[in-house]
Design an enzyme around this catalytic site. Sequence first.
Site, short mmCIF file in Angstrom:
data_model
loop_
_atom_site.label_atom_id
_atom_site.label_comp_id
_atom_site.label_asym_id
_atom_site.label_seq_id
_atom_site.Cartn_x
_atom_site.Cartn_y
_atom_site.Cartn_z
N HIS A 173 0.83 -1.22 0.00
CA HIS A 173 0.00 0.00 0.00
C HIS A 173 0.86 1.26 0.00
O HIS A 173 0.45 2.30 0.52
CB HIS A 173 -0.96 0.05 1.20
CG HIS A 173 -1.69 -1.23 1.45
ND1 HIS A 173 -2.87 -1.55 0.83
CD2 HIS A 173 -1.37 -2.29 2.24
CE1 HIS A 173 -3.27 -2.76 1.24
NE2 HIS A 173 -2.36 -3.23 2.08
N SER A 186 14.87 21.91 -15.47
CA SER A 186 13.69 22.73 -15.72
C SER A 186 14.15 24.07 -16.29
O SER A 186 15.22 24.58 -15.92
CB SER A 186 12.95 22.95 -14.40
OG SER A 186 12.20 24.14 -14.44
N LYS A 195 15.98 21.92 -10.18
CA LYS A 195 15.34 20.67 -10.62
C LYS A 195 16.27 19.70 -11.35
O LYS A 195 17.09 20.11 -12.16
CB LYS A 195 14.19 21.00 -11.56
CG LYS A 195 13.00 21.55 -10.86
CD LYS A 195 12.15 20.43 -10.30
CE LYS A 195 10.84 21.00 -9.81
NZ LYS A 195 9.75 20.12 -10.01
N GLU A 227 9.56 8.83 -16.58
CA GLU A 227 8.20 9.34 -16.82
C GLU A 227 7.76 9.04 -18.26
O GLU A 227 6.61 8.68 -18.51
CB GLU A 227 8.13 10.84 -16.54
CG GLU A 227 8.20 11.14 -15.05
CD GLU A 227 8.34 12.63 -14.74
OE1 GLU A 227 8.19 13.46 -15.66
OE2 GLU A 227 8.60 12.96 -13.57
#
Length: 460
Positions: A156, A277, A283, A290
């Site tokens: 979980h 970024s 970043k 992704e």
Amino acid sequence: MAQLWGGRFQKKTDDLVYEFNASIGFDKTFFHEDIMGSRVHVKMLSQQGIISSEDMEKILAGLDSIEKDVDEGRLEITSEYEDIHSFVEANLIDRIGEPGKKLHTGRSRNDQVALDMRLYTRSQVDYTKEQLKSLLEVILRIMKDNLDTIMPGFTHLQKAQPITLSHHMGAYFEMFRRDVDRMTDIRERMNYCPLGSGALAGTTYPLDRYYTAKELGFDGPCNNSMDGVSDRDYLIEYLSALSTVMMHLSRFSEEVIIWNSNEYNFVEIDDSFSTGSSIMPQKKNPDIAELVRGKTGRVYGALMSLLTTMKGIPLAYNKDMQEDKELAFDAMRTTNGCIQLFTGMLKTMTFNEEVMYKSANKGFTNATDAADYLVGKGIAFRDAHSIIGEIVLYCIDKGIAIDDMSIEELKNICPAFEDDIYDAISMETCVNKRLTKGACSKESMIEAITKCKEYLESLD
Ligand code: ARG
């Protein structure tokens, strides 16, 4: 417009129809397979006495020169031709004249396209298997290097019990091992040759289908000519297997993304496999993971599309089947690319062992073992569970781990606790006491690694 079938038509094809019908834009992908099939077909025609050996020699030389000119950029595959089959045949006739017109004897574009697609898919299946093998090698290396790297295992997405990074990676080894095996199975089942099926009913020429099948590396000719021209099951199986590969890669990517987050900080993705970024200088984004996660949908899409295309097609060939190509090619390119990129990212990724250890240690991942300890001291498991629950609550309140409690504090809650509790619930004990096959202990993992290594060697 260069078409092979003008004879019975009195009007020129409408431009929009020509464009809608044409497949050259994408079936040029299997130009080499088309040439390969034609070579074998023409050799067989000559061996069977259907065409002369002089004609065969001229056709073979013509095919060679077309292939060479395309490969070396002197001849362009353009939309002037309807499909790759017309391109090759028309160019052959242009180059060698009359003998070129004999190439298509005893053959239809229906068995030709069935052959080309099967040959191309077969080489892609082999390529996927190779790519997966490289991924398994990287996973195995991480398994070997991290037998003592303790981390939390989750259920979980909540810390559950301590495991090792080796064990966690071992789970992915199993998933990708099954993917490799699926490639092996698909290859075996698909490896029958449709060439010689003709348009649908076979042919009146005495073709030697065993010869062509063997020359093209097949285990034999397919059994039924109608099935030969209209079977795309092998492609559906492959797209399904690719979808499963992507599902596995996507799960793995999801974990890399979570592990790479500032909150987890379990891993460091190498600079060469991450991006920045344009506005936020701090970043370092896990874009590869992704994108792999994101591209999974288009591979599933290709599978759904082909299943739907095939479901309503009466025997034998129908033009709907031309739709088996574009999305399938895209799915092959996408999945093979994703495996390669993911492998590179994983290979260069580093693991923050200390952070992982602390995360396991501070996350009550030893609560089950603490309850088992009390069972060992004669307390029933249900009561032990409830006592440890009380202890967890106490620790949360104080912001400490169970191991941080003094023996007095522990005894206050349950007198059965003794000094040996600390050893019994250390991360190392929790991991290494789990000795069953497939469990996370170092001993079990050493055995698992030996088996994984043997498996990889068996693939060579
Ligand atoms: N471009 C066609 C395809 O991809 C080739 C077969 C054409 N056959 C035909 N009878 N029109 O399926």
